[in-house]
Motif scaffolding. Structure first.
Motif, PDB file in Angstrom:
ATOM      1  N   GLY A 100       0.812  -1.214   0.000  1.00 32.75           N
ATOM      2  CA  GLY A 100       0.000   0.000   0.000  1.00 32.75           C
ATOM      3  C   GLY A 100       0.846   1.265   0.000  1.00 32.75           C
ATOM      4  O   GLY A 100       0.538   2.222  -0.720  1.00 32.75           O
ATOM      5  N   VAL A 101       1.909   1.270   0.792  1.00 26.45           N
ATOM      6  CA  VAL A 101       2.805   2.433   0.833  1.00 26.45           C
ATOM      7  C   VAL A 101       3.510   2.592  -0.507  1.00 26.45           C
ATOM      8  O   VAL A 101       3.586   3.703  -1.059  1.00 26.45           O
ATOM      9  N   LYS A 102       4.012   1.492  -1.062  1.00 29.41           N
ATOM     10  CA  LYS A 102       4.683   1.555  -2.361  1.00 29.41           C
ATOM     11  C   LYS A 102       3.731   2.026  -3.449  1.00 29.41           C
ATOM     12  O   LYS A 102       4.102   2.817  -4.316  1.00 29.41           O
ATOM     13  N   LEU A 103       2.486   1.557  -3.394  1.00 23.30           N
ATOM     14  CA  LEU A 103       1.487   1.970  -4.373  1.00 23.30           C
ATOM     15  C   LEU A 103       1.185   3.459  -4.245  1.00 23.30           C
ATOM     16  O   LEU A 103       1.089   4.171  -5.253  1.00 23.30           O
ATOM     17  N   ALA A 104       1.057   3.952  -3.023  1.00 21.72           N
ATOM     18  CA  ALA A 104       0.789   5.371  -2.809  1.00 21.72           C
ATOM     19  C   ALA A 104       1.926   6.234  -3.352  1.00 21.72           C
ATOM     20  O   ALA A 104       1.683   7.250  -4.015  1.00 21.72           O
ATOM     21  N   VAL A 105       3.157   5.825  -3.091  1.00 19.47           N
ATOM     22  CA  VAL A 105       4.319   6.569  -3.599  1.00 19.47           C
ATOM     23  C   VAL A 105       4.331   6.538  -5.121  1.00 19.47           C
ATOM     24  O   VAL A 105       4.545   7.559  -5.782  1.00 19.47           O
ATOM     25  N   LEU A 106       4.062   5.366  -5.702  1.00 19.06           N
ATOM     26  CA  LEU A 106       4.073   5.240  -7.160  1.00 19.06           C
ATOM     27  C   LEU A 106       2.953   6.062  -7.798  1.00 19.06           C
ATOM     28  O   LEU A 106       3.158   6.688  -8.842  1.00 19.06           O
ATOM     29  N   ILE A 107       1.778   6.090  -7.189  1.00 21.02           N
ATOM     30  CA  ILE A 107       0.682   6.887  -7.739  1.00 21.02           C
ATOM     31  C   ILE A 107       1.035   8.375  -7.688  1.00 21.02           C
ATOM     32  O   ILE A 107       0.726   9.124  -8.620  1.00 21.02           O
ATOM     33  N   LEU A 108       1.701   8.805  -6.635  1.00 22.65           N
ATOM     34  CA  LEU A 108       2.156  10.196  -6.555  1.00 22.65           C
ATOM     35  C   LEU A 108       3.157  10.493  -7.676  1.00 22.65           C
ATOM     36  O   LEU A 108       3.047  11.517  -8.364  1.00 22.65           O
ATOM     37  N   ILE A 109       4.122   9.595  -7.870  1.00 27.88           N
ATOM     38  CA  ILE A 109       5.100   9.752  -8.958  1.00 27.88           C
ATOM     39  C   ILE A 109       4.386   9.804 -10.299  1.00 27.88           C
ATOM     40  O   ILE A 109       4.621  10.692 -11.127  1.00 27.88           O
ATOM     41  N   LEU A 110       3.516   8.836 -10.518  1.00 25.67           N
ATOM     42  CA  LEU A 110       2.805   8.735 -11.794  1.00 25.67           C
ATOM     43  C   LEU A 110       1.944   9.971 -12.046  1.00 25.67           C
ATOM     44  O   LEU A 110       1.913  10.496 -13.164  1.00 25.67           O
ATOM     45  N   GLY A 111       1.293  10.468 -11.007  1.00 26.51           N
ATOM     46  CA  GLY A 111       0.478  11.671 -11.154  1.00 26.51           C
ATOM     47  C   GLY A 111       1.305  12.880 -11.547  1.00 26.51           C
ATOM     48  O   GLY A 111       0.927  13.637 -12.455  1.00 26.51           O
ATOM     49  N   LEU A 112       2.448  13.066 -10.881  1.00 25.83           N
ATOM     50  CA  LEU A 112       3.314  14.206 -11.210  1.00 25.83           C
ATOM     51  C   LEU A 112       3.841  14.106 -12.637  1.00 25.83           C
ATOM     52  O   LEU A 112       3.821  15.081 -13.394  1.00 25.83           O
ATOM     53  N   VAL A 113       4.314  12.927 -13.005  1.00 23.45           N
ATOM     54  CA  VAL A 113       4.881  12.751 -14.347  1.00 23.45           C
ATOM     55  C   VAL A 113       3.795  12.904 -15.405  1.00 23.45           C
ATOM     56  O   VAL A 113       4.006  13.555 -16.437  1.00 23.45           O
ATOM     57  N   TYR A 114       2.617  12.343 -15.159  1.00 21.10           N
ATOM     58  CA  TYR A 114       1.544  12.404 -16.150  1.00 21.10           C
ATOM     59  C   TYR A 114       1.048  13.832 -16.365  1.00 21.10           C
ATOM     60  O   TYR A 114       0.883  14.274 -17.499  1.00 21.10           O
ATOM     61  N   VAL A 115       0.834  14.552 -15.285  1.00 25.52           N
ATOM     62  CA  VAL A 115       0.292  15.907 -15.390  1.00 25.52           C
ATOM     63  C   VAL A 115       1.298  16.856 -16.052  1.00 25.52           C
ATOM     64  O   VAL A 115       0.922  17.726 -16.839  1.00 25.52           O
ATOM     65  N   LYS A 116       2.568  16.673 -15.768  1.00 24.65           N
ATOM     66  CA  LYS A 116       3.600  17.592 -16.266  1.00 24.65           C
ATOM     67  C   LYS A 116       4.343  17.063 -17.496  1.00 24.65           C
ATOM     68  O   LYS A 116       5.337  17.642 -17.918  1.00 24.65           O
ATOM     69  N   ARG A 117       3.865  15.975 -18.088  1.00 28.35           N
ATOM     70  CA  ARG A 117       4.609  15.319 -19.172  1.00 28.35           C
ATOM     71  C   ARG A 117       4.813  16.191 -20.405  1.00 28.35           C
ATOM     72  O   ARG A 117       5.775  16.027 -21.134  1.00 28.35           O
ATOM     73  N   ASP A 118       3.923  17.130 -20.668  1.00 24.60           N
ATOM     74  CA  ASP A 118       4.036  17.969 -21.864  1.00 24.60           C
ATOM     75  C   ASP A 118       4.688  19.315 -21.603  1.00 24.60           C
ATOM     76  O   ASP A 118       4.915  20.077 -22.548  1.00 24.60           O
ATOM     77  N   ASP A 119       5.000  19.612 -20.345  1.00 26.34           N
ATOM     78  CA  ASP A 119       5.643  20.890 -20.021  1.00 26.34           C
ATOM     79  C   ASP A 119       7.078  20.901 -20.534  1.00 26.34           C
ATOM     80  O   ASP A 119       7.797  19.904 -20.426  1.00 26.34           O
ATOM     81  N   GLU A 120       7.480  22.028 -21.090  1.00 27.41           N
ATOM     82  CA  GLU A 120       8.844  22.161 -21.611  1.00 27.41           C
ATOM     83  C   GLU A 120       9.877  22.247 -20.499  1.00 27.41           C
ATOM     84  O   GLU A 120      11.009  21.813 -20.671  1.00 27.41           O
ATOM     85  N   LYS A 121       9.487  22.829 -19.366  1.00 30.31           N
ATOM     86  CA  LYS A 121      10.390  22.949 -18.222  1.00 30.31           C
ATOM     87  C   LYS A 121       9.624  22.541 -16.972  1.00 30.31           C
ATOM     88  O   LYS A 121       8.490  22.942 -16.776  1.00 30.31           O
ATOM     89  N   ILE A 122      10.281  21.753 -16.147  1.00 30.71           N
ATOM     90  CA  ILE A 122       9.685  21.322 -14.885  1.00 30.71           C
ATOM     91  C   ILE A 122      10.449  22.002 -13.758  1.00 30.71           C
ATOM     92  O   ILE A 122      11.684  22.056 -13.772  1.00 30.71           O
ATOM     93  N   HIS A 123       9.713  22.531 -12.785  1.00 24.38           N
ATOM     94  CA  HIS A 123      10.339  23.172 -11.625  1.00 24.38           C
ATOM     95  C   HIS A 123      11.276  22.173 -10.945  1.00 24.38           C
ATOM     96  O   HIS A 123      10.967  20.980 -10.837  1.00 24.38           O
ATOM     97  N   LYS A 124      12.429  22.652 -10.494  1.00 27.38           N
ATOM     98  CA  LYS A 124      13.430  21.783  -9.873  1.00 27.38           C
ATOM     99  C   LYS A 124      12.870  20.970  -8.712  1.00 27.38           C
ATOM    100  O   LYS A 124      13.201  19.810  -8.540  1.00 27.38           O
ATOM    101  N   GLY A 125      12.012  21.590  -7.913  1.00 24.93           N
ATOM    102  CA  GLY A 125      11.451  20.911  -6.756  1.00 24.93           C
ATOM    103  C   GLY A 125      10.579  19.731  -7.149  1.00 24.93           C
ATOM    104  O   GLY A 125      10.649  18.652  -6.553  1.00 24.93           O
ATOM    105  N   VAL A 126       9.754  19.926  -8.167  1.00 24.56           N
ATOM    106  CA  VAL A 126       8.874  18.850  -8.638  1.00 24.56           C
ATOM    107  C   VAL A 126       9.707  17.734  -9.256  1.00 24.56           C
ATOM    108  O   VAL A 126       9.488  16.551  -8.988  1.00 24.56           O
ATOM    109  N   PHE A 127      10.672  18.126 -10.065  1.00 31.36           N
ATOM    110  CA  PHE A 127      11.514  17.123 -10.721  1.00 31.36           C
ATOM    111  C   PHE A 127      12.335  16.344  -9.690  1.00 31.36           C
ATOM    112  O   PHE A 127      12.425  15.121  -9.748  1.00 31.36           O
ATOM    113  N   GLY A 128      12.891  17.071  -8.728  1.00 32.54           N
ATOM    114  CA  GLY A 128      13.656  16.412  -7.672  1.00 32.54           C
ATOM    115  C   GLY A 128      12.795  15.506  -6.812  1.00 32.54           C
ATOM    116  O   GLY A 128      13.241  14.449  -6.356  1.00 32.54           O
ATOM    117  N   ALA A 129      11.535  15.908  -6.589  1.00 31.90           N
ATOM    118  CA  ALA A 129      10.622  15.084  -5.802  1.00 31.90           C
ATOM    119  C   ALA A 129      10.370  13.744  -6.480  1.00 31.90           C
ATOM    120  O   ALA A 129      10.329  12.706  -5.811  1.00 31.90           O
TER     121      ALA A 129
END
Length: 117
Positions: free
Chosen positions: A72-101
């Motif tokens: 469950g913890v691994k799934l929650a972390v992965l869903i957070l990762i997947l959500g960030l990558v999916y939402v920002k996938r078309d952005d030309e530049k990603i904020h350092k904090g989001v990318f580092g996260a």
């Protein structure tokens, strides 16, 4: 059943390698402020999700114990990762904090898998 489980473990490792490899290839761009989420990162995260769910099912079908809290913890972390990558996938530049996260959460997910028994 063991061979099938091992095949999915291998595919799961390929997924994490794709996600982490995509992050690592953008490290120099991150310091310059021009990092972006490459397709390999999205595909790696999706591969991890699909193979992870399959591994839980296969292990339960084989009467092996599954640590549901850890999964469950691994799934929650992965869903957070997947959500960030999916939402920002078309952005030309990603904020350092989001990318580092995303990179940090990926490493956290690896260590949860390895150290939590």
């Amino acid at each position: 059943m063991d061979v099938l489980i091992n095949v999915f473990v291998g595919l799961h490792i390929i997924g994490i390698a794709s996600l982490l490899g995509g992050f690592l290839t953008q490290m120099k761009a991150m310091s310059a402020g021009t990092a972006r989420f490459v397709p390999a990162m999205l595909h790696g995260a999706l591969t991890m999700l699909v193979t992870g769910v399959a591994l839980v099912g296969l292990n339960q079908a084989d009467d092996m114990s599954v640590n549901t809290l850890k999964i469950g913890v691994k799934l929650a972390v992965l869903i957070l990762i997947l959500g960030l990558v999916y939402v920002k996938r078309d952005d030309e530049k990603i904020h350092k904090g989001v990318f580092g996260a995303v990179g940090g959460l990926t490493v956290v997910n690896i260590f949860i898998a390895l150290l939590w028994h």
